[in-house]
Scaffold this motif. Structure first.
Motif, PDB file in Angstrom:
ATOM      1  N   VAL A  68       1.487  10.053   0.615  1.00  0.00           N
ATOM      2  CA  VAL A  68       1.363  10.112   2.075  1.00  0.00           C
ATOM      3  C   VAL A  68       1.906   8.839   2.711  1.00  0.00           C
ATOM      4  CG1 VAL A  68      -0.285  10.190   3.989  1.00  0.00           C
ATOM      5  CG2 VAL A  68      -0.590  11.695   2.016  1.00  0.00           C
ATOM      6  N   LEU A  69       1.639   7.686   2.085  1.00  0.00           N
ATOM      7  CA  LEU A  69       2.136   6.418   2.616  1.00  0.00           C
ATOM      8  C   LEU A  69       3.662   6.383   2.624  1.00  0.00           C
ATOM      9  CD1 LEU A  69       1.591   3.533   3.602  1.00  0.00           C
ATOM     10  CD2 LEU A  69       1.499   2.812   1.199  1.00  0.00           C
ATOM     11  N   MET A  70       4.292   6.847   1.532  1.00  0.00           N
ATOM     12  CA  MET A  70       5.760   6.878   1.480  1.00  0.00           C
ATOM     13  C   MET A  70       6.319   7.849   2.514  1.00  0.00           C
ATOM     14  SD  MET A  70       6.767   6.511  -2.558  1.00  0.00           S
ATOM     15  CE  MET A  70       5.604   7.766  -3.133  1.00  0.00           C
ATOM     16  N   LEU A  71       5.633   8.994   2.705  1.00  0.00           N
ATOM     17  CA  LEU A  71       6.084   9.963   3.695  1.00  0.00           C
ATOM     18  C   LEU A  71       6.024   9.381   5.102  1.00  0.00           C
ATOM     19  CD1 LEU A  71       6.946  12.845   4.488  1.00  0.00           C
ATOM     20  CD2 LEU A  71       4.523  13.471   4.490  1.00  0.00           C
ATOM     21  N   LEU A  72       4.902   8.744   5.431  1.00  0.00           N
ATOM     22  CA  LEU A  72       4.758   8.147   6.758  1.00  0.00           C
ATOM     23  C   LEU A  72       5.744   7.002   6.963  1.00  0.00           C
ATOM     24  CD1 LEU A  72       0.860   8.092   7.095  1.00  0.00           C
ATOM     25  CD2 LEU A  72       2.480   9.714   8.114  1.00  0.00           C
ATOM     26  N   GLY A  74       8.703   6.730   5.533  1.00  0.00           N
ATOM     27  CA  GLY A  74      10.022   7.326   5.739  1.00  0.00           C
ATOM     28  C   GLY A  74      10.194   7.869   7.144  1.00  0.00           C
ATOM     29  N   MET A  75       9.145   8.480   7.690  1.00  0.00           N
ATOM     30  CA  MET A  75       9.211   8.989   9.057  1.00  0.00           C
ATOM     31  C   MET A  75       9.315   7.839  10.056  1.00  0.00           C
ATOM     32  SD  MET A  75       6.281  11.961   8.708  1.00  0.00           S
ATOM     33  CE  MET A  75       6.331  12.349  10.459  1.00  0.00           C
ATOM     34  N   PHE A  76       8.654   6.720   9.757  1.00  0.00           N
ATOM     35  CA  PHE A  76       8.670   5.581  10.677  1.00  0.00           C
ATOM     36  C   PHE A  76      10.040   4.910  10.725  1.00  0.00           C
ATOM     37  CE2 PHE A  76       8.065   0.953  11.256  1.00  0.00           C
ATOM     38  CZ  PHE A  76       7.652   0.966  12.579  1.00  0.00           C
ATOM     39  N   VAL A  77      10.655   4.701   9.541  1.00  0.00           N
ATOM     40  CA  VAL A  77      11.930   3.981   9.500  1.00  0.00           C
ATOM     41  C   VAL A  77      13.098   4.869   9.910  1.00  0.00           C
ATOM     42  CG1 VAL A  77      11.087   2.447   7.694  1.00  0.00           C
ATOM     43  CG2 VAL A  77      12.340   4.510   7.057  1.00  0.00           C
ATOM     44  N   ALA A  78      12.847   6.155  10.165  1.00  0.00           N
ATOM     45  CA  ALA A  78      13.943   7.050  10.553  1.00  0.00           C
ATOM     46  C   ALA A  78      14.305   6.909  12.025  1.00  0.00           C
ATOM     47  CB  ALA A  78      13.568   8.498  10.246  1.00  0.00           C
ATOM     48  N   ASN A  79      13.507   6.168  12.798  1.00  0.00           N
ATOM     49  CA  ASN A  79      13.814   6.004  14.217  1.00  0.00           C
ATOM     50  C   ASN A  79      14.268   4.577  14.515  1.00  0.00           C
ATOM     51  OD1 ASN A  79      11.370   4.360  14.694  1.00  0.00           O
ATOM     52  ND2 ASN A  79      10.281   6.293  14.363  1.00  0.00           N
ATOM     53  N   PHE A  80      14.601   4.320  15.763  1.00  0.00           N
ATOM     54  CA  PHE A  80      15.164   3.030  16.168  1.00  0.00           C
ATOM     55  C   PHE A  80      14.174   1.893  15.956  1.00  0.00           C
ATOM     56  CE2 PHE A  80      15.803  -0.222  19.449  1.00  0.00           C
ATOM     57  CZ  PHE A  80      17.093  -0.621  19.161  1.00  0.00           C
ATOM     58  N   VAL A  81      12.911   2.123  16.324  1.00  0.00           N
ATOM     59  CA  VAL A  81      11.895   1.063  16.180  1.00  0.00           C
ATOM     60  C   VAL A  81      11.686   0.731  14.704  1.00  0.00           C
ATOM     61  CG1 VAL A  81       9.486   0.459  16.611  1.00  0.00           C
ATOM     62  CG2 VAL A  81      10.768   1.772  18.311  1.00  0.00           C
TER      63      VAL A  81
END
Length: 215
Positions: A68-72, A74-81
């Motif tokens: 779950v940590l890796m999934l979250l 990956g979702m976080f680093v996929a955007n500009f922030v």
């Protein structure tokens, strides 16, 4: 009796090896989770540390939490922030002595291996090794660069020659493209061929090629 024992071994051996590999992976993930919990417990009060200790005893929880940590992440680093935070993260680690050498090397290798646009381990070839007349399967990892690329005149490729039956260790070679023979087999088929020590050969014919008609 020998025939029946071998037949039984062929049934149970793949299952046993699969379970062993999965158990090893789960053990590594649980070990990472336990280490993280130990660090958290060291900075918390004794009452909270006892709660964390009881949580750490739940089997399989470490795997779920890390996935779950890796999934979250990956979702976080996929955007500009997230990309901005990653650049700051890299800048911090690259300014720490000793740590920057290890971090930069591992990051370059992981980015090359897991990048969807990279060419590492996308092609299986034949190369003569360890001497002329003896052939083995190798994987193209790229082209020599920097000073090495300038010293080698001509079209050269970087190769990884895995060992058998453990392909995680091997040898790094640089060979002229004219000295290698491309293979139509996929990387997965080549790995199966290497791990099985030639017992499990690639499927006959290229992908999509019709089977020859029987005579």
């Amino acid at each position: 009796m020998k025939k029946y024992i071998v037949a039984g071994l062929l049934v149970w051996l793949p299952l046993a090896v699969t379970i062993w590999v999965l158990a090893w992976v789960l053990g590594v993930l649980d070990g990472v989770f336990q280490a993280l919990l130990s660090l958290v417990a060291a900075v918390l009060p004794a009452s909270a540390a006892a709660l964390i200790e009881s949580i750490s005893q739940i089997p399989g929880l470490g795997v779920i939490v890390l996935v779950v940590l890796m999934l979250l992440t990956g979702m976080f680093v996929a955007n500009f922030v997230g990309q901005w935070w990653i650049r700051m993260w890299d800048r911090i680690f690259q300014n720490i002595p000793i740590v920057k050498s290890i971090y930069s090397s591992v990051k370059q290798v992981s980015d090359t291996l897991f990048s969807s646009s990279g060419q590492a381990f996308r092609e299986a070839v034949l190369v003569q090794y360890p001497r002329d007349g003896l052939w083995t399967i190798a994987f193209v990892t790229g082209k020599p660069g920097g000073e090495v690329g300038e010293a080698l005149q001509g079209d050269y490729v970087s190769l990884y020659v895995p060992t058998t039956p453990n392909p995680t260790s091997g040898f790094f070679l640089m060979a002229a493209r004219t000295d290698i023979r491309p293979l139509a087999m996929s990387v997965d088929e080549a790995l199966k061929y290497i791990i099985s020590m030639g017992v499990v050969g690639p499927e006959n014919g290229a992908p999509g090629e019709p089977e020859p008609a029987p005579h």
